[in-house]
Design a protein around this motif. Structure first.
Motif, PDB file in Angstrom:
ATOM      1  N   HIS A 165      62.189  18.473 -43.209  1.00 45.67           N
ATOM      2  CA  HIS A 165      60.988  17.785 -42.644  1.00 45.67           C
ATOM      3  C   HIS A 165      59.765  18.002 -43.592  1.00 45.67           C
ATOM      4  CE1 HIS A 165      64.072  17.423 -39.327  1.00 45.67           C
ATOM      5  NE2 HIS A 165      63.606  16.212 -39.312  1.00 45.67           N
ATOM      6  N   SER A 168      53.103  19.057 -42.641  1.00 43.92           N
ATOM      7  CA  SER A 168      51.769  18.735 -42.391  1.00 43.92           C
ATOM      8  C   SER A 168      51.152  19.201 -43.417  1.00 43.92           C
ATOM      9  CB  SER A 168      51.019  19.061 -40.920  1.00 43.92           C
ATOM     10  OG  SER A 168      49.876  18.471 -40.932  1.00 43.92           O
ATOM     11  N   ARG A 193      64.431   6.681 -39.028  1.00 45.66           N
ATOM     12  CA  ARG A 193      63.016   6.124 -38.660  1.00 45.66           C
ATOM     13  C   ARG A 193      63.208   4.992 -39.600  1.00 45.66           C
ATOM     14  NH1 ARG A 193      58.167   6.928 -36.389  1.00 45.66           N
ATOM     15  NH2 ARG A 193      56.488   5.949 -37.677  1.00 45.66           N
ATOM     16  N   ARG A 195      60.822   3.104 -41.668  1.00 45.37           N
ATOM     17  CA  ARG A 195      59.621   3.017 -42.352  1.00 45.37           C
ATOM     18  C   ARG A 195      58.987   1.470 -42.465  1.00 45.37           C
ATOM     19  NH1 ARG A 195      63.110   5.777 -46.025  1.00 45.37           N
ATOM     20  NH2 ARG A 195      62.557   7.992 -46.467  1.00 45.37           N
ATOM     21  N   LEU A 198      58.281  -0.080 -38.781  1.00 50.50           N
ATOM     22  CA  LEU A 198      56.958   0.595 -38.157  1.00 50.50           C
ATOM     23  C   LEU A 198      55.615   0.562 -38.691  1.00 50.50           C
ATOM     24  CD1 LEU A 198      59.004   3.559 -36.617  1.00 50.50           C
ATOM     25  CD2 LEU A 198      58.106   1.771 -35.528  1.00 50.50           C
ATOM     26  N   ASP A 200      54.925   2.237 -41.877  1.00 50.99           N
ATOM     27  CA  ASP A 200      54.461   3.584 -42.397  1.00 50.99           C
ATOM     28  C   ASP A 200      54.116   3.279 -43.869  1.00 50.99           C
ATOM     29  OD1 ASP A 200      55.573   4.872 -40.049  1.00 50.99           O
ATOM     30  OD2 ASP A 200      57.458   5.260 -40.925  1.00 50.99           O
ATOM     31  N   ASP A 207      62.970  12.263 -45.856  1.00 55.58           N
ATOM     32  CA  ASP A 207      61.947  12.321 -44.490  1.00 55.58           C
ATOM     33  C   ASP A 207      60.878  11.765 -44.444  1.00 55.58           C
ATOM     34  OD1 ASP A 207      61.591  13.098 -41.607  1.00 55.58           O
ATOM     35  OD2 ASP A 207      60.011  14.685 -42.891  1.00 55.58           O
ATOM     36  N   GLU A 208      60.744  10.752 -43.416  1.00 57.50           N
ATOM     37  CA  GLU A 208      59.196  10.262 -43.233  1.00 57.50           C
ATOM     38  C   GLU A 208      58.559  11.021 -42.412  1.00 57.50           C
ATOM     39  OE1 GLU A 208      56.285   7.384 -43.878  1.00 57.50           O
ATOM     40  OE2 GLU A 208      58.160   7.798 -45.007  1.00 57.50           O
ATOM     41  N   VAL A 210      56.245  12.293 -39.434  1.00 55.82           N
ATOM     42  CA  VAL A 210      55.838  11.622 -38.199  1.00 55.82           C
ATOM     43  C   VAL A 210      54.685  12.765 -37.547  1.00 55.82           C
ATOM     44  CG1 VAL A 210      56.188  10.747 -35.834  1.00 55.82           C
ATOM     45  CG2 VAL A 210      57.736  10.223 -37.909  1.00 55.82           C
ATOM     46  N   SER A 212      52.710  15.101 -35.115  1.00 55.69           N
ATOM     47  CA  SER A 212      53.108  15.283 -33.398  1.00 55.69           C
ATOM     48  C   SER A 212      51.735  14.850 -32.854  1.00 55.69           C
ATOM     49  CB  SER A 212      53.436  16.803 -33.338  1.00 55.69           C
ATOM     50  OG  SER A 212      52.422  17.466 -33.537  1.00 55.69           O
TER      51      SER A 212
END
Length: 222
Positions: A165, A168, A193, A195, A198, A200, A207-208, A210, A212
């Motif tokens: 993933h 950040s 997910r 993309r 949604l 994005d 991995d996109e 997201v 927290s």
């Protein structure tokens, strides 16, 4: 999930197609290819697509997948001829024993939104018709997306199992090209997910990211 020290009988790779089968269209989507134990002469790596003698005009794609720990190259496209096209989008590649992605031949080779870091021979090798917003740990990525560090792009790529993933603050976040829904389902990341639906801003790799969401408990006393 494919791998964990698995190799094909002919040492071609954990996911392999051959010109033996003639005309074909191949799609690889939302898979994890791990620790492919290819060895010996003719090592093609984690995923190998062999175009050399195929007839017709197949369109083949590898999207939203993770390839790591292969003894040889992560994705090897062997001898694609004119009209044999390959698209590689939003794939994460790490710690493969050869190249991250290696392509040879004359077909239309498209690479978009990939993230390749820490591959032994280098992250990208070959000449591509389209090479867009793809990051690397060496100098082979697209402008502004080179010299990336695995530990700052992924949560924990060295764990067992690794966590790919996006971390950040990673450079890969919001650095991709919006592919909408082409090839089919490219908008669905490795975790499912969507993309596109949604809205994005696309990231690099499978991995996109997201963020927290923190929550606070509020107590009202009246």
């Amino acid at each position: 999930r494919i791998g964990e020290n698995v190799s094909s009988a002919s040492n071609l790779g954990c996911v392999t197609t051959s010109n033996t089968f003639g005309k074909w269209n191949i799609g690889v989507r939302n898979v994890i290819v791990e620790n492919c134990n290819s060895s010996g002469i003719g090592v093609w790596g984690g995923i190998n697509l062999d175009h050399s003698a195929n007839t017709g005009n197949p369109v083949n794609y590898i999207i939203d997948s993770i390839v790591y720990g292969s003894e040889s190259t992560g994705i090897f496209i062997s001898a694609p001829a004119t009209g044999k096209d390959v698209t590689i989008d939003n794939v994460s590649l790490y710690n493969n024993g050869g190249w991250g992605i290696s392509v040879g031949g004359n077909g239309l080779q498209t690479i978009k939104n990939c993230l390749a870091v820490g591959n032994a021979s280098g992250d990208y090798q070959g000449t591509y018709d389209t090479f867009t917003t793809s990051g690397s740990g060496d100098a082979s990525g697209t402008s502004g997306l080179t010299s990336l560090v695995a530990a700052t792009e992924w949560v924990d790529p060295t764990a067992n199992p690794p966590n790919f993933h996006l971390k950040s603050g990673a450079t890969s976040i919001n650095a991709g090209t919006d592919l909408v829904t082409t090839p089919t389902n490219v908008n669905i990341d490795i975790d499912g997910r969507d993309r596109d639906a949604l809205g994005d801003v696309w990231d690099l790799g499978a991995d996109e990211f997201v963020a927290s969401v923190s929550t606070r408990r509020i107590i009202v006393i009246s």
